[in-house]
Design an enzyme around this catalytic site. Structure first.
Site, PDB file in Angstrom:
ATOM      1  N   ASP A  16      -8.117   4.564   8.151  1.00 46.72           N
ATOM      2  CA  ASP A  16      -6.573   4.547   7.592  1.00 46.72           C
ATOM      3  C   ASP A  16      -5.650   5.560   8.228  1.00 46.72           C
ATOM      4  OD1 ASP A  16      -3.971   3.829   6.151  1.00 46.72           O
ATOM      5  OD2 ASP A  16      -4.746   4.571   4.305  1.00 46.72           O
ATOM      6  N   ASP A  67      -1.107   1.698  -1.277  1.00 48.91           N
ATOM      7  CA  ASP A  67      -1.097   3.294  -1.440  1.00 48.91           C
ATOM      8  C   ASP A  67      -0.281   3.637  -2.856  1.00 48.91           C
ATOM      9  OD1 ASP A  67      -2.285   4.092   0.898  1.00 48.91           O
ATOM     10  OD2 ASP A  67      -0.793   2.974   1.817  1.00 48.91           O
TER      11      ASP A  67
END
Length: 236
Positions: free
Chosen positions: A180, A37
């Site tokens: 996610d 991320d």
């Protein structure tokens, strides 16, 4: 033919003080994809890894880097990831004025391209671009707030995955669905049955603290099989 499901460990859920050790443990568990991320601190209040850290990670492992950009300046981060060399770059539709340009920019470098959608973003934004992308990432919690342990998946998580799977099939595409956010040991079978292909694994699954990484991976694989069998039962 049974689908292949990818487990993509979220590096921000690993030991950030001992990143190389964490990567080695993930490799030893037999996993080949790393979910990374990139958060700019304004898209959401989190900044787990900087560009230089990702560059150093690239030097120590051949794992596939599945990069998820959560930022208000997509092009800058896309260019940086292309420079470093990653296998897939996913960016958010909500912060993209030039969606088509970013898709083409990534594809020109023979890199896979993904588009990410926040929980409440409609699938209708994919109408024209779905055939151009390799992956659609569905956020099932609000992005970047993983530290809020009380936050649960949105109530419509499964339905959204199912709806996207139907949309992909209706267009005869092989686009992958990535999920996610609280992809937990409790939710994995349901998400797989709904059509998820890539599971971003974090603190509620692969890095769940009551077991080690290898044991959690085995448990995840068994839950994935459960979801695939249920899918066959429904469709067959």
């Amino acid at each position: 033919m049974q689908r292949n499901i990818t487990i993509a460990p979220s590096i921000m859920c690993a030991d950030l003080c001992n990143l190389e050790k964490s990567v080695r443990e993930i490799e030893e568990a037999g996993l080949d994809t790393l979910h990374i991320d990139i958060i700019d601190g304004t898209f959401s209040p989190s900044m787990p890894l900087g560009i230089n850290t990702i560059e150093q990670l690239r030097k120590i492992t051949d794992m596939k880097f599945d990069v998820h950009i959560m930022a208000n300046t997509n092009e800058f981060f896309i260019q940086e990831m292309l420079r470093i060399g990653v296998e897939q770059i996913t960016f958010h539709v909500e912060t993209s004025f030039h969606l088509d340009r970013y898709i083409n920019l990534i594809k020109k470098h023979d890199t896979k391209v993904g588009i990410a959608l926040n929980p409440a973003t409609s699938l209708s934004v994919l109408d024209y671009v779905l055939p151009q992308v390799d992956t659609v990432l569905l956020m099932l919690i609000n992005p970047g707030f993983a530290t809020d342990k009380g936050e649960k998946q949105v109530s419509y998580a499964t339905k959204k995955v199912e709806d996207l799977a139907k949309l992909i099939r209706s267009k005869d595409l092989d686009t992958k669905i990535e999920v996610d956010g609280r992809v937990s040991l409790n939710t994995i079978p349901t998400l797989v049955r709904a059509g998820a292909d890539i599971l971003v694994a974090g603190s509620t699954s692969l890095f769940e603290k009551s077991n080690g990484l290898k044991d959690n991976k085995k448990l995840m694989e068994s839950l994935i099989q459960e979801g695939l069998q249920e899918e066959v039962g429904i469709n067959g």
